[in-house]
Design a protein around this motif. Structure first.
Motif, PDB file in Angstrom:
ATOM      1  N   ASP A   1     -55.032 -15.930 -12.858  1.00 19.27           N
ATOM      2  CA  ASP A   1     -55.826 -17.085 -12.437  1.00 19.27           C
ATOM      3  C   ASP A   1     -55.144 -17.824 -11.277  1.00 19.27           C
ATOM      4  O   ASP A   1     -55.809 -18.254 -10.331  1.00 19.27           O
ATOM      5  CB  ASP A   1     -55.997 -18.026 -13.632  1.00 19.27           C
ATOM      6  CG  ASP A   1     -56.827 -19.242 -13.276  1.00 19.27           C
ATOM      7  OD1 ASP A   1     -58.035 -19.067 -13.015  1.00 19.27           O
ATOM      8  OD2 ASP A   1     -56.277 -20.359 -13.222  1.00 19.27           O
ATOM      9  N   ASP A   2     -53.837 -17.966 -11.350  1.00 21.20           N
ATOM     10  CA  ASP A   2     -53.122 -18.674 -10.279  1.00 21.20           C
ATOM     11  C   ASP A   2     -53.211 -17.914  -8.958  1.00 21.20           C
ATOM     12  O   ASP A   2     -53.277 -18.521  -7.884  1.00 21.20           O
ATOM     13  CB  ASP A   2     -51.658 -18.913 -10.686  1.00 21.20           C
ATOM     14  CG  ASP A   2     -51.554 -20.073 -11.674  1.00 21.20           C
ATOM     15  OD1 ASP A   2     -52.552 -20.803 -11.847  1.00 21.20           O
ATOM     16  OD2 ASP A   2     -50.477 -20.260 -12.275  1.00 21.20           O
TER      17      ASP A   2
ATOM     18  N   ARG B   1     -47.815 -24.812 -11.537  1.00 16.42           N
ATOM     19  CA  ARG B   1     -48.304 -24.586 -12.915  1.00 16.42           C
ATOM     20  C   ARG B   1     -47.321 -25.305 -13.822  1.00 16.42           C
ATOM     21  O   ARG B   1     -46.127 -25.077 -13.742  1.00 16.42           O
ATOM     22  CB  ARG B   1     -48.374 -23.081 -13.189  1.00 16.42           C
ATOM     23  CG  ARG B   1     -48.477 -22.627 -14.618  1.00 16.42           C
ATOM     24  CD  ARG B   1     -49.828 -22.686 -15.259  1.00 16.42           C
ATOM     25  NE  ARG B   1     -50.924 -22.051 -14.580  1.00 16.42           N
ATOM     26  CZ  ARG B   1     -52.228 -22.332 -14.895  1.00 16.42           C
ATOM     27  NH1 ARG B   1     -52.514 -23.207 -15.846  1.00 16.42           N
ATOM     28  NH2 ARG B   1     -53.201 -21.743 -14.232  1.00 16.42           N
TER      29      ARG B   1
ATOM     30  N   ASP C   1     -56.818 -18.571  -7.769  1.00 13.45           N
ATOM     31  CA  ASP C   1     -57.026 -19.977  -7.375  1.00 13.45           C
ATOM     32  C   ASP C   1     -56.069 -20.419  -6.261  1.00 13.45           C
ATOM     33  O   ASP C   1     -56.095 -21.586  -5.858  1.00 13.45           O
ATOM     34  CB  ASP C   1     -56.806 -20.912  -8.578  1.00 13.45           C
ATOM     35  CG  ASP C   1     -57.952 -20.841  -9.578  1.00 13.45           C
ATOM     36  OD1 ASP C   1     -58.958 -20.176  -9.277  1.00 13.45           O
ATOM     37  OD2 ASP C   1     -57.828 -21.459 -10.658  1.00 13.45           O
TER      38      ASP C   1
HETATM   39 MG    MG Z   1     -56.715 -22.128 -12.214  1.00 14.43          MG
END
Ligand code: MG
Ligand code: FPP
Length: 361
Positions: free
Chosen positions: A126-127, A135, A130
């Motif tokens: 996801d990182d 995080r 995105d």
């Molecule tokens: Mg994200």
């Protein structure tokens, strides 16, 4: 609009919501007691969990230490470890109910660890998607190293988790948890598109929330109920608990994006709007302010869209309605626990619902 059945039977609309305490008093539903903190109850399991995960990740390595460093990077104990806490509490509560205490824990603990590993692998990916820079208050893995290596790191964590899954020795549990991977990927795909039909948007949002967030909780609960040798109905109740808690968790997460500061969140506020995403607060607000519909359709891409949508949400009922819907899902989660015998761990599962809602305070 905003009515109907969402993900696997999730009700997507609600009207008025009694407080959790109120509903617990008025019905024979399970209630929360003073010593039922879920994080304390499974604290000892959690203490060793990250060391175990590090060991598992290192064991498979044949290449240099960089992959190990990357794979271990997010398993630093700074996360909430909510998923393993849910899985372990549910496992213990069900063991008390079925009389399996002392017999099912090893496999159930594996399910808890696997759930944290699947979650973390999905966060790594996801990182990357995105382009996250941070995080949990530290530099994201994709920025500290790079996206190509991070992609492989996510896959590596999943590979090690798959091995642990096979070690449960249960064909049923393997099937149940494999579904989570398919759901996570489909949730991300759903997030890439916006439904053009306004009527479908809320249901699509709930389905996406199930896939992205609730599926992992629901199926981990289901797996641990299976390992406790619960009846088919009780296994379904376990699934319903995880599903409703997970959807409530996502609703609260989406609400916090509108009501918390960037400092509190550890990422920029209104991040979802910046990513083009219409979550519950804005979808509810669009019923009061139909001008939001065009902005939603173009994913807030015109200059000023994000600011105007953010302002309209603040003056709408959307925040309150989102909070109400989260509460309703928590109440449904608590109801699903009525089929098992009372125990400290069952009370802790009720307490978790409170904790999910209280992130708002
Ligand atoms: Mg994200
Ligand atoms: C966080 O979303 C992301 C998820 C909960 C799921 C991500 C899933 C994938 C990338 C699919 C691939 C799956 C695997 C198992 C490799 P968010 O961006 O809303 O939350 P954030 O604010 O914490 O980043």
């Amino acid at each position: 609009m905003m009515q109907g059945q969402g993900a696997r039977g999730v009700q997507t609309v609600s009207t008025s919501f009694p407080s959790l305490q109120q509903s617990a008093v008025q019905s024979p539903q399970p209630t929360v007691g003073p010593c039922d903190d879920p994080f304390l109850l499974v604290g000892r399991d959690l203490e060793t969990m990250f060391t175990e995960i590090h060991r598992e990740l290192e064991q498979e390595l044949q290449v240099d230490g960089e992959l190990a460093d990357m794979a271990k990077y997010y398993f630093d104990g700074s996360g909430k470890a909510l998923r393993p806490v849910i899985a372990m509490c549910l496992g213990h509560a069900y063991n008390v109910h079925t009389g399996r205490v002392g017999r099912a824990e090893d496999s159930q603990r594996k399910v808890a660890i696997i759930s944290e590993m699947i979650h973390t692998a999905s966060l790594v990916h996801d990182d990357i998607l995105d382009h996250a820079e941070t995080r949990r208050g530290k530099v994201s893995v994709n920025l500290r190293w790079d996206s190509r290596k991070s992609t492989m790191t996510g896959a590596y964590i999943l590979a090690v988790a798959s091995k642990l899954l096979a070690q449960t020795g249960s064909q049923k549990v393997i099937e149940i948890l494999s579904q989570v991977l398919a759901d996570l990927v489909q949730g991300e795909f759903m997030q890439l598109q916006t439904k053009q039909d306004e009527e479908d948007r809320f249901e699509d949002y709930i389905n996406k929330s199930f896939n992205k967030t609730a599926s992992l909780m629901a199926y981990s609960c289901q797996a641990n109920a299976v390992l406790a040798e619960a009846t088919e109905q009780e296994v379904q109740d376990a699934f319903q608990y995880g599903k409703n808690l997970g959807i409530a968790f996502q609703l609260v997460d989406d609400l916090l994006d509108f009501v918390s500061s960037a400092d509190q969140l550890g990422k920029p506020a209104a991040a979802d709007l910046h990513l083009g995403l219409a979550t519950a607060p804005v979808l509810f607000a669009s019923a009061e302010f139909p001008q939001l519909n065009d902005m939603i359709a173009r994913r807030f891409s015109l200059p000023g869209d994000v600011e105007e949508a953010f302002r309209l949400v603040q003056v709408s009922q959307g925040l309150q309605q989102t909070r109400g819907l989260a509460r309703r899902h928590c109440e449904d989660a608590i109801s699903s626990l009525s089929s098992i015998l009372p125990s400290p761990h069952r009370a802790a599962l009720v307490g978790l619902c409170d904790k999910v809602l209280n992130r708002l305070k």
